[in-house]
Write an enzyme that holds these catalytic residues in place. Structure first.
Site, PDB file in Angstrom:
ATOM      1  N   GLY A 176       0.803  -1.216   0.000  1.00 66.78           N
ATOM      2  CA  GLY A 176       0.000   0.000   0.000  1.00 66.78           C
ATOM      3  C   GLY A 176       0.827   1.254   0.000  1.00 66.78           C
ATOM      4  O   GLY A 176       1.458   1.610  -0.992  1.00 66.78           O
ATOM      5  N   GLU A 234      -3.586   3.356   3.938  1.00 59.61           N
ATOM      6  CA  GLU A 234      -3.706   4.754   4.369  1.00 59.61           C
ATOM      7  C   GLU A 234      -4.902   5.424   3.684  1.00 59.61           C
ATOM      8  O   GLU A 234      -4.749   5.907   2.559  1.00 59.61           O
ATOM      9  CB  GLU A 234      -2.412   5.506   4.042  1.00 59.61           C
ATOM     10  CG  GLU A 234      -1.188   4.898   4.694  1.00 59.61           C
ATOM     11  CD  GLU A 234       0.086   5.669   4.402  1.00 59.61           C
ATOM     12  OE1 GLU A 234       0.037   6.906   4.170  1.00 59.61           O
ATOM     13  OE2 GLU A 234       1.140   5.037   4.391  1.00 59.61           O
ATOM     14  N   TYR A 313       5.594  11.376  13.060  1.00 60.45           N
ATOM     15  CA  TYR A 313       6.051  12.529  12.296  1.00 60.45           C
ATOM     16  C   TYR A 313       4.904  13.048  11.440  1.00 60.45           C
ATOM     17  O   TYR A 313       3.800  12.498  11.468  1.00 60.45           O
ATOM     18  CB  TYR A 313       7.251  12.157  11.426  1.00 60.45           C
ATOM     19  CG  TYR A 313       7.103  10.813  10.759  1.00 60.45           C
ATOM     20  CD1 TYR A 313       6.405  10.670   9.572  1.00 60.45           C
ATOM     21  CD2 TYR A 313       7.628   9.658  11.348  1.00 60.45           C
ATOM     22  CE1 TYR A 313       6.238   9.436   8.974  1.00 60.45           C
ATOM     23  CE2 TYR A 313       7.462   8.416  10.765  1.00 60.45           C
ATOM     24  CZ  TYR A 313       6.772   8.310   9.573  1.00 60.45           C
ATOM     25  OH  TYR A 313       6.592   7.077   8.994  1.00 60.45           O
TER      26      TYR A 313
END
Length: 474
Positions: A176, A234, A313
């Site tokens: 992905g 995601e 992050y």
């Protein structure tokens, strides 16, 4: 906001062991829409040029199964041997192999056929880098060049050579990522489609059955490379690069959890035949909005995966182009950035029921920057614009380095250009490593290995883990 005492740094200590270690010299790179999967980024590694000029035998030291009871996971992008001249052999020549326990090879694609496939179609696969590209002797792990007649070349052949020299290093294929998550929702939609997807992934990556292209590929030619599968969807429900590719996002959460359970079931079944324990891991979001809606905080997920790599992050970036800020601070900086910090991101999963040893803290080997900045010794300052992301090796000596121990964040400021960069460096890496070991977490993760400079960041992490009390892994 009141100014805290900052540490201004100019030189790098050899091991960067102190929490206030210098931030003027370090290593790193990017991960996501967030910087991760940014395949247009280009950079040159001076240290790799040195490697070409002065080729030495690779050290025989193998990668550890754990580092003092901790994991150190590193993402390795498929195209970096070409786009950044970062070769798989460089894991040996830089010594990074000793500071990495798991390599996540990024990325494998779930194609529009709703299966794992390696194609030679731009945007759908990267067969060229995966197993077709002929690697020269100087870039090869064992110093032997690829032949046009061999069935396995490219990165897969180099990873197979890596496993022979470093059998304790675990290698997973990551499926992905930011750009290749579009088909997950449809592939996870039904019991039949989930079973089909998982079976195809095992067939390609664990059984090693590759499409035949000329003289390359074939049945079982890539067997023995991968020790498991990493899921980088995601994101379920909320989407990523596109808002959501699901025909019905409301069912994505349940389908995601069912897909992870299907992966666990089939991996265990295949492992019982081969007498291997195959890993199942995932890249988990830092934001509660994504995590809660997408199923990431559900105990069913924790029961399915061996561990999670939690994004640490991209807390701040180009979506706020007129204000500098920390993209990967360890602790919250007051109410800035919605109060985000690495400690809270990882703690969210712990509070939801994950075992601490299941959780890895995500670190960035890249920085994100702003320009038109006149105040460089603090964050949250006015800027005229965002200037994108750059790998650590391009930023390590830019301007002056700063480290704020109160929030565990580093940055660099160039007064001559007005450029201000948020990044991880040896000071912030050491602080984060000390924090995660004190909290009993399983380890850390890098996005991605090609951004490091001569393993400076990797060495900072590895040194801190070795200096800590023994970790929770068996």
């Amino acid at each position: 906001m009141p100014k805290r005492h900052l540490i201004r740094t100019a030189v790098l200590t050899a091991a960067a062991t102190a929490l206030v270690a210098t931030s003027a010299v370090s290593p790193a790179l990017a991960h996501g829409g967030d910087g991760r999967g940014d395949r247009d980024d280009r950079g040159s590694h001076d240290h790799e040029r040195d490697r070409h000029k002065d080729k030495r035998k690779h050290p025989r030291s193998a990668g550890p199964e754990d580092i003092n009871g901790y994991r150190a996971v590193g993402y390795l992008m498929a195209d970096t041997p070409v786009t950044r001249d970062y070769q798989i052999a460089d894991l040996f020549t830089t010594g990074a192999i000793r500071d990495i326990t798991h390599i996540n090879y990024a990325f494998g694609n779930v194609t529009s056929n709703l299966t794992c496939e390696i194609t030679n179609t731009p945007g759908e696969g990267d067969a060229q880098n995966d197993y077709l590209r002929l690697v020269s002797a100087v870039d090869s792990v064992d110093g032997r060049q690829d032949s046009k007649n061999q069935k396995l070349a490219g990165n897969f052949n180099q990873l197979l050579k890596l496993k022979r020299q470093s059998p304790d290093t675990k290698i997973l294929v990551s499926l992905g990522g930011w750009t290749w998550s579009d088909n997950f929702a449809a592939a996870a939609a039904t019991p039949e489609s989930r079973a089909k997807l998982v079976s195809s992934c095992i067939d390609v990556y664990l059984k090693g059955n590759l499409p035949v292209v000329g003289k390359q590929g074939g049945k079982g030619v890539a067997k023995g490379i991968f020790d498991g599968i990493d899921i980088d969807w995601e994101w379920p429900v909320t989407g990523g690069e596109v808002p959501s590719s699901s025909p019905d996002p409301s069912v994505d959460k349940e389908n995601f959890l069912a897909l992870m359970e299907e992966f666990r079931t089939q991996l265990d079944a295949y492992g019982s035949k081969t007498r291997e324990d195959y890993l199942l891991t995932a890249f988990a979001p830092a934001g509660g909005w994504n995590a809660g809606q997408g199923g990431w905080l559900d105990p069913r997920l924790f029961a399915s995966v061996d561990f999670l790599n939690v994004q640490g992050y991209d807390f701040h970036g180009g979506w706020v182009p007129n204000t500098t800020g920390h993209q990967g601070n360890l602790h919250p900086d007051g109410t800035e950035n919605w109060g985000l910090g690495l400690d809270g991101a990882v703690g969210m999963y712990l509070n939801a029921g994950a075992a601490p040893e299941q959780l890895n803290a995500g670190l960035a080997a890249y920085g994100t920057g702003w320009t038109g900045v006149t105040v460089g010794d603090d964050a949250w300052q006015p800027a005229t614009g965002w200037i994108g992301t750059k790998p650590y090796y391009d930023l390590r000596q830019v301007g002056t380095g700063y480290f704020d121990p109160a929030v565990g964040a580093s940055w660099r400021y160039d007064a001559a250009t007005g450029d201000w960069w948020s990044l991880d460096d040896p000071a912030s890496v050491t602080a984060k490593a000390e924090w995660l070991t004190q909290a009993g977490y399983g380890g850390a993760m890098w996005w991605d290995l090609s951004g490091d400079y001569r393993n400076e960041l990797g060495d900072s992490l590895g040194h801190a883990l070795r200096e800590a009390p023994e970790g929770p892994l068996d």
